[in-house]
Design an enzyme around this catalytic site. Structure first.
Site, mmCIF file in Angstrom:
data_model
loop_
_atom_site.group_PDB
_atom_site.id
_atom_site.type_symbol
_atom_site.label_atom_id
_atom_site.label_comp_id
_atom_site.label_asym_id
_atom_site.label_seq_id
_atom_site.Cartn_x
_atom_site.Cartn_y
_atom_site.Cartn_z
ATOM 1 N N HIS A 137 -84.541 -1.971 -43.722
ATOM 2 C CA HIS A 137 -84.822 -2.414 -42.351
ATOM 3 C C HIS A 137 -85.509 -3.786 -42.344
ATOM 4 O O HIS A 137 -85.089 -4.703 -41.639
ATOM 5 C CB HIS A 137 -85.692 -1.402 -41.604
ATOM 6 C CG HIS A 137 -86.239 -1.965 -40.326
ATOM 7 N ND1 HIS A 137 -85.485 -2.078 -39.182
ATOM 8 C CD2 HIS A 137 -87.448 -2.517 -40.035
ATOM 9 C CE1 HIS A 137 -86.206 -2.655 -38.230
ATOM 10 N NE2 HIS A 137 -87.408 -2.929 -38.721
ATOM 11 N N HIS A 142 -84.725 -8.010 -40.605
ATOM 12 C CA HIS A 142 -85.597 -9.070 -40.078
ATOM 13 C C HIS A 142 -85.449 -10.429 -40.752
ATOM 14 O O HIS A 142 -85.567 -11.458 -40.098
ATOM 15 C CB HIS A 142 -87.081 -8.660 -40.206
ATOM 16 C CG HIS A 142 -87.521 -7.631 -39.207
ATOM 17 N ND1 HIS A 142 -87.727 -7.921 -37.883
ATOM 18 C CD2 HIS A 142 -87.813 -6.310 -39.343
ATOM 19 C CE1 HIS A 142 -88.134 -6.830 -37.232
ATOM 20 N NE2 HIS A 142 -88.177 -5.834 -38.104
ATOM 21 N N GLU A 183 -86.966 -6.214 -32.149
ATOM 22 C CA GLU A 183 -86.391 -4.992 -32.729
ATOM 23 C C GLU A 183 -85.056 -4.596 -32.096
ATOM 24 O O GLU A 183 -84.128 -4.201 -32.800
ATOM 25 C CB GLU A 183 -87.376 -3.822 -32.631
ATOM 26 C CG GLU A 183 -88.640 -3.985 -33.484
ATOM 27 C CD GLU A 183 -88.392 -3.931 -34.993
ATOM 28 O OE1 GLU A 183 -87.252 -3.661 -35.431
ATOM 29 O OE2 GLU A 183 -89.366 -4.197 -35.745
ATOM 30 N N SER A 202 -80.037 -3.303 -38.578
ATOM 31 C CA SER A 202 -80.181 -2.546 -39.818
ATOM 32 C C SER A 202 -79.695 -1.102 -39.662
ATOM 33 O O SER A 202 -79.837 -0.313 -40.585
ATOM 34 C CB SER A 202 -81.643 -2.567 -40.285
ATOM 35 O OG SER A 202 -82.495 -1.955 -39.316
HETATM 36 N N1 HBI Z 1 -96.424 -2.492 -39.934
HETATM 37 N N2 HBI Z 1 -95.178 -2.803 -41.838
HETATM 38 C C1 HBI Z 1 -95.256 -2.810 -40.499
HETATM 39 N N3 HBI Z 1 -94.163 -3.133 -39.765
HETATM 40 C C2 HBI Z 1 -94.207 -3.128 -38.411
HETATM 41 O O1 HBI Z 1 -93.193 -3.433 -37.754
HETATM 42 C C3 HBI Z 1 -95.412 -2.787 -37.767
HETATM 43 C C4 HBI Z 1 -96.524 -2.472 -38.582
HETATM 44 N N4 HBI Z 1 -97.689 -2.144 -38.005
HETATM 45 C C5 HBI Z 1 -97.849 -2.151 -36.568
HETATM 46 C C6 HBI Z 1 -96.620 -2.444 -35.822
HETATM 47 N N5 HBI Z 1 -95.512 -2.757 -36.407
HETATM 48 C C7 HBI Z 1 -96.577 -2.360 -34.344
HETATM 49 O O2 HBI Z 1 -97.381 -1.286 -33.969
HETATM 50 C C8 HBI Z 1 -96.953 -3.638 -33.647
HETATM 51 O O3 HBI Z 1 -95.822 -4.493 -33.575
HETATM 52 C C9 HBI Z 1 -97.431 -3.384 -32.241
HETATM 53 FE FE FE Z 2 -88.899 -3.915 -37.634
#
Ligand code: HBI
Ligand code: FE
Length: 297
Positions: A137, A142, A183, A202
């Site tokens: 993913h 990304h 996303e 993805s």
């Molecule tokens: N951590 N690794 C990772 N990837 C994410 O997309 C991610 C995260 N922690 C918090 C989060 N996304 C979301 O809660 C925030 O974008 C609000």
């Molecule tokens: Fe993501």
């Protein structure tokens, strides 16, 4: 979101005995040398079916980013090699993390043009769905978009905006913007609707559903509208929001969200499949897929 955060706590394996990460920024070594043949094979399965599907579905910038990166079917990419190319192009790096990291840690990385990518890969029996972001993913979904200067700046701005939103207690509103753009965003290209959101790009099944299935709504993106809209983390989206071109995101990054949070505060919120006055509809969904599911015992 809450549910995702609780997931973090369960993943003690990636942290020390007390659940405390070894580094305060939660980064770990990718340990590329430690992937086994089975893990590379899972990557290959995912990579090959997605690469066949995406031409004509993913936006041109995504496809271009993919071509320019050291990513192929045979092996899980080495983050050091990705970062070398990415750094030259847009000043971004890919850093390894165990999985979901706390919001603040996540935003701090993005604000500094570091993309935290899960280092693990899903199990062969989870090919189509898992809740935590894995290397497929994060890297396949990304990183190609991070090769584009516009998206590169937008995601950095999101990191900075996340830190501000947290201080204002408005993270929920901001997270919806991220969700429905980075996303699950769709883009209106001159030759039709295309995918730019990583959650779609993805996913084999959602790459078809988001563009071809009559069930979901496809609605012109509007910032306040999206800030007020709940989303689902456990199934396909009931509504996708469509931007006219990637530069809209950069304009968005320049907007001061503070007065918008104020305006949105206390106003009604919308359910994921709801259509509301003022929506510019590209396609009204039949809702069929979701209705059928709700009728399941
Ligand atoms: N951590 N690794 C990772 N990837 C994410 O997309 C991610 C995260 N922690 C918090 C989060 N996304 C979301 O809660 C925030 O974008 C609000
Ligand atoms: Fe993501």
């Amino acid at each position: 979101m809450q549910r995702q955060l609780n997931e973090i706590e369960k993943h003690g394996a990636a942290t020390g005995d007390a659940g405390v990460p070894a580094r305060t920024d939660w980064t770990i070594e990718q340990g590329w040398e430690n992937y086994g043949a089975e893990e590379h094979a899972t990557w290959k399965t995912l990579f090959e079916r997605q690469t066949k599907l995406l031409p004509g579905r993913a936006c041109d910038e995504f496809l271009q980013g993919m071509r320019d990166l050291p990513i192929g079917a045979e092996q899980i990419p080495d983050f050091r090699r990705l970062s070398d190319v990415l750094m030259k192009r847009t000043g971004w790096q890919v850093v390894a993390v165990p999985g979901l990291v706390p919001d603040e840690v996540f935003f701090e990385h993005l604000a500094n043009r570091r993309f935290p990518a899960g280092h693990f890969i899903r199990k062969p029996q989870q090919l189509d769905y898992l809740e935590e972001p894995d290397v497929f993913h994060d890297v396949f979904g990304h990183v190609p978009m991070l090769m584009n200067p516009t998206i590169a700046d937008y995601i950095q701005a999101y990191g900075e905006g996340g830190l501000r939103a947290q201080r204002l207690g408005k993270l929920g509103n901001l997270a919806r913007v991220y969700w429905y753009t980075v996303e699950f965003g769709l883009l209106q290209q001159s030759d039709g609707l295309r995918i730019y959101g990583a959650g779609i790009a993805s996913s084999y099944t959602e790459s078809v559903f988001a563009l071809d299935d009559p069930s979901p709504n496809r609605i012109r993106f509007d910032l306040e509208r999206v800030m007020r809209t709940h989303y689902r983390i456990d199934d396909f989206q009931e509504s996708y929001f469509v931007i006219g071109n990637l530069d809209e995101l950069l304009e968005l990054a320049q907007v001061d969200f503070a007065p918008i949070y104020e305006r949105v505060h206390g106003q009604p919120e919308y359910q994921p499949g709801q259509i509301v006055d003022g929506d510019r509809l590209i396609a009204r969904g039949t809702g069929r897929y979701f209705d059928d599911k709700r009728q399941e015992p």
